[in-house]
Design a protein around this motif. Structure first.
Motif, PDB file in Angstrom:
ATOM      1  N   UNK A 390       0.812  -1.216   0.000  1.00 47.84           N
ATOM      2  CA  UNK A 390       0.000   0.000   0.000  1.00 47.84           C
ATOM      3  C   UNK A 390       0.847   1.268   0.000  1.00 47.84           C
ATOM      4  N   UNK A 391       1.943   1.280   0.722  1.00 50.84           N
ATOM      5  CA  UNK A 391       2.798   2.478   0.762  1.00 50.84           C
ATOM      6  C   UNK A 391       3.325   2.799  -0.628  1.00 50.84           C
ATOM      7  N   UNK A 392       3.807   1.775  -1.320  1.00 48.77           N
ATOM      8  CA  UNK A 392       4.321   1.985  -2.679  1.00 48.77           C
ATOM      9  C   UNK A 392       3.208   2.469  -3.621  1.00 48.77           C
ATOM     10  N   UNK A 393       2.016   1.887  -3.454  1.00 44.44           N
ATOM     11  CA  UNK A 393       0.898   2.318  -4.295  1.00 44.44           C
ATOM     12  C   UNK A 393       0.577   3.794  -4.064  1.00 44.44           C
ATOM     13  N   UNK A 394       0.461   4.184  -2.795  1.00 47.26           N
ATOM     14  CA  UNK A 394       0.108   5.573  -2.481  1.00 47.26           C
ATOM     15  C   UNK A 394       1.143   6.538  -3.021  1.00 47.26           C
ATOM     16  N   UNK A 395       2.422   6.217  -2.852  1.00 50.56           N
ATOM     17  CA  UNK A 395       3.480   7.126  -3.290  1.00 50.56           C
ATOM     18  C   UNK A 395       3.652   7.144  -4.808  1.00 50.56           C
ATOM     19  N   UNK A 396       3.091   6.140  -5.490  1.00 47.33           N
ATOM     20  CA  UNK A 396       3.153   6.152  -6.957  1.00 47.33           C
ATOM     21  C   UNK A 396       2.259   7.240  -7.544  1.00 47.33           C
ATOM     22  N   UNK A 397       1.402   7.850  -6.717  1.00 48.68           N
ATOM     23  CA  UNK A 397       0.522   8.925  -7.166  1.00 48.68           C
ATOM     24  C   UNK A 397       1.000  10.297  -6.674  1.00 48.68           C
ATOM     25  N   UNK A 398       2.273  10.368  -6.315  1.00 49.62           N
ATOM     26  CA  UNK A 398       2.829  11.638  -5.851  1.00 49.62           C
ATOM     27  C   UNK A 398       2.600  12.725  -6.902  1.00 49.62           C
ATOM     28  N   UNK A 399       2.157  13.887  -6.438  1.00 54.56           N
ATOM     29  CA  UNK A 399       1.870  14.994  -7.344  1.00 54.56           C
ATOM     30  C   UNK A 399       0.410  15.076  -7.749  1.00 54.56           C
ATOM     31  N   UNK A 400      -0.369  14.026  -7.442  1.00 50.49           N
ATOM     32  CA  UNK A 400      -1.798  14.033  -7.740  1.00 50.49           C
ATOM     33  C   UNK A 400      -2.580  14.380  -6.472  1.00 50.49           C
ATOM     34  N   UNK A 401      -3.786  14.907  -6.617  1.00 50.81           N
ATOM     35  CA  UNK A 401      -4.555  15.275  -5.421  1.00 50.81           C
ATOM     36  C   UNK A 401      -5.072  14.086  -4.628  1.00 50.81           C
ATOM     37  N   UNK A 402      -5.214  12.920  -5.258  1.00 54.00           N
ATOM     38  CA  UNK A 402      -5.775  11.749  -4.585  1.00 54.00           C
ATOM     39  C   UNK A 402      -4.984  10.494  -4.970  1.00 54.00           C
ATOM     40  N   UNK A 403      -5.006   9.501  -4.072  1.00 53.59           N
ATOM     41  CA  UNK A 403      -4.354   8.236  -4.398  1.00 53.59           C
ATOM     42  C   UNK A 403      -5.296   7.328  -5.192  1.00 53.59           C
ATOM     43  N   UNK A 404      -6.589   7.702  -5.234  1.00 50.30           N
ATOM     44  CA  UNK A 404      -7.548   6.966  -6.057  1.00 50.30           C
ATOM     45  C   UNK A 404      -8.127   7.939  -7.094  1.00 50.30           C
ATOM     46  N   UNK A 405      -7.349   8.281  -8.115  1.00 52.47           N
ATOM     47  CA  UNK A 405      -7.740   9.334  -9.055  1.00 52.47           C
ATOM     48  C   UNK A 405      -8.908   8.966  -9.964  1.00 52.47           C
ATOM     49  N   UNK A 406      -9.258   7.680 -10.056  1.00 51.75           N
ATOM     50  CA  UNK A 406     -10.331   7.279 -10.962  1.00 51.75           C
ATOM     51  C   UNK A 406     -11.718   7.387 -10.332  1.00 51.75           C
ATOM     52  N   UNK A 407     -11.785   7.730  -9.054  1.00 45.58           N
ATOM     53  CA  UNK A 407     -13.084   7.903  -8.404  1.00 45.58           C
ATOM     54  C   UNK A 407     -13.790   9.128  -8.976  1.00 45.58           C
ATOM     55  N   UNK A 408     -15.094   8.997  -9.211  1.00 44.65           N
ATOM     56  CA  UNK A 408     -15.886  10.114  -9.738  1.00 44.65           C
ATOM     57  C   UNK A 408     -16.945  10.494  -8.710  1.00 44.65           C
ATOM     58  N   UNK A 409     -16.910  11.736  -8.179  1.00 48.31           N
ATOM     59  CA  UNK A 409     -17.882  12.160  -7.163  1.00 48.31           C
ATOM     60  C   UNK A 409     -19.310  12.081  -7.677  1.00 48.31           C
ATOM     61  N   UNK A 410     -20.251  11.882  -6.750  1.00 45.06           N
ATOM     62  CA  UNK A 410     -21.662  11.877  -7.141  1.00 45.06           C
ATOM     63  C   UNK A 410     -22.213  13.297  -7.143  1.00 45.06           C
TER      64      UNK A 410
END
Length: 507
Positions: A390-410
């Motif tokens: 999980x740590x590696x996954x989270x840090x792979x999104x460094x520079x993005x606002x979220x670690x789950x960028x594909x989520x779409x708000x309702x």
């Protein structure tokens, strides 16, 4: 490349802006059409065909305009006159169509807001969605019938006969300047800033009150109206518990009105249905071991499947995070890469250690929020989450606002809203968990059960999960709970008998 292709939730659409000079003729600013496919290659082909058709349409309309606007000669030009007449008629039709479309879209938006509010309410209270909507549909049907009768009588110049006054009579507005519940809700929301879902629930209360009791000004709402509202809710099929929650929210609104001198009394205070607490079944229960095993051996984990709606790697990580942190879904969906970090602490012998942690915070600038002040916390990651990557996954999104960028708000802006709907279907389908009391929130219940089984104290379990016990002394101390006892608690936490999936892989 097709520049008019638009993708929304896995479906493709053709969208093209109408040239400004042609907008009055078409009565719209944009051409929009569903391509009825989720295959991008097919969508590109269909989009190009639509682009060619729109090119031809725009060219024809421009030619007609040019002919219509050409200066006429002293001799009458019947062709130009005909074109001008066609354009003029088209303009009139377009204006009428535009007005009708605007009215229809406004009604559709209102219906959608109502639908979303009811669905959210049903999900929160553990109701069956169809049952929750049945009453509201009946109310809307009756309201439409009443409006149709009123229009017909108005056309015929006939007034409705006066009915004898009763405790449930629907009085007419006292004046155009009177304050009604919708306006009160706006004032309340501006000052109290509730979340979008609570605001939607308040709007639903106002709608139901208007339909069941009448459009009564706030200052004229009496206790008899609140009692009539209670009786009407029960008669419509609402449970006693849900009726009380509706009345409680009405009381909150009227209490705000009284505090701000908009009314002299809170007519709904104390109006409620007596409910025997022992008769109410649990709306939510923990996942049992077979259910957990089904979830974590499902295609997302066993076959590396990433279904539509699962938002990519969120389908893999969110259930694991919930299982091993007990966190709320919306909290996890809002995580940013720097919310996963390393912190040091001293063990009982004074030796320094470093451990990966995750924090849940309230940060308006980053659109991050938590349920209450007690939910702001920093907790150590469970060793299994670290081992799974999980740590590696989270840090792979460094520079993005979220670690789950594909989520779409309702429509409420909730980053977990659409994903939650997908998980509910996935849980009942591929996971084959059929007990309706088991939902994503059941992970929090399961975490609490596991803490008890592993002899983790309530104080530590609450600190990890962000539970506020209401004790004033709990608010004393530093911003975060001391790290060492949390690390020790996490090292003891286990779900006995559960086999977890293989480590995460980006491939």
């Amino acid at each position: 490349m097709c520049t008019h292709l638009d993708e929304r939730e896995g479906r493709y659409y053709f969208r093209r802006r109408v040239p400004k000079v042609l907008q009055p003729i078409l009565g719209k600013t944009e051409l929009s059409k569903t391509l009825s496919t989720s295959n991008r290659a097919e969508a590109v082909r269909l989009c190009r065909a639509e682009s060619l058709r729109s090119d031809e349409l725009f060219a024809k309309l421009r030619a007609d305009l040019k002919s219509a606007e050409a200066p006429s000669s002293p001799v009458s030009d019947p062709i130009s006159a005909k074109v001008r007449a066609i354009v003029s008629a088209a303009q009139a039709d377009a204006d009428a169509t535009r007005r009708a479309r605007e009215d229809a879209e406004r009604e559709r938006e209102e219906d959608n807001d109502w639908y979303q509010a009811v669905v959210s309410y049903a999900r929160d209270e553990g109701l069956d969605e169809d049952e929750a909507l049945a009453f509201d549909r009946e109310v809307e049907r009756r309201a439409q019938l009443e409006r149709a009768v009123q229009r017909r009588l108005k056309d015929e110049g006939t007034a409705l006969p006066q009915q004898a006054a009763t405790s449930t009579e629907k009085p007419q507005p006292a004046s155009k300047s009177a304050l009604y519940l919708p306006a009160l809700i706006d004032k309340w929301a501006k000052e109290r800033t509730p979340n979008a879902r609570t605001f939607a629930k308040a709007a639903l209360v106002a709608r139901r009150f208007r339909e069941m009791v009448g459009p009564i000004p706030v200052k004229s709402i009496e206790r008899r109206h609140a009692i009539a509202f209670k009786d009407a809710l029960l008669a419509s099929g609402q449970s006693a518990s849900n009726t009380n929650k509706t009345l409680e929210l009405l009381s909150v609104l009227l209490n705000f009105a009284r505090a701000n001198e908009m009314t002299k009394m809170n007519a709904a205070q104390g109006v409620r249905v007596l409910v025997k607490s022992t008769t109410k079944p649990k709306a939510r229960i923990s996942f049992n071991l077979p259910a957990l095993q089904s979830i974590f051996s499902s295609p997302v984990y066993s076959e590396h499947v990433r279904p539509d709606g699962g938002a990519g790697e969120a389908a893999y990580w969110l259930p694991l995070l919930a299982l091993l942190t007990g966190a709320r879904l919306e909290e996890m969906c809002q995580l940013a890469p720097d919310d996963v970090f390393e912190e040091t602490y001293l063990d009982a012998t004074g030796t320094q250690h470093a451990v990966p942690c995750v924090r849940f915070v309230h940060n308006e600038e980053r659109d991050q929020g938590v349920k209450n002040a007690g939910s702001v916390r920093r907790i150590p990651l469970h060793p299994i989450l670290i081992a799974l990557g999980f740590v590696e996954y989270a840090h792979s999104h460094k520079g993005k606002p979220r670690i789950f960028p594909d989520l779409k708000p309702n429509s409420y802006g909730e980053e977990s809203g659409n994903w939650s709907k997908w998980f509910g279907k996935y849980l009942r389908g591929p996971c084959a968990v059929t007990d309706n009391r088991m939902v994503f929130h059941s992970f929090r219940h399961s975490f609490k059960d596991a803490c008890r089984e592993c002899s983790i104290s309530k104080d530590l379990a609450d600190a990890i999960q962000g539970h506020d016990d209401g004790d004033a002394s709990s608010g004393y101390g530093s911003e975060y709970h001391p790290l060492r006892p949390l690390v020790e608690a996490m090292s003891r936490f286990a779900i006995y008998g559960l086999t977890l999936p293989a480590p995460w892989s980006a491939s």
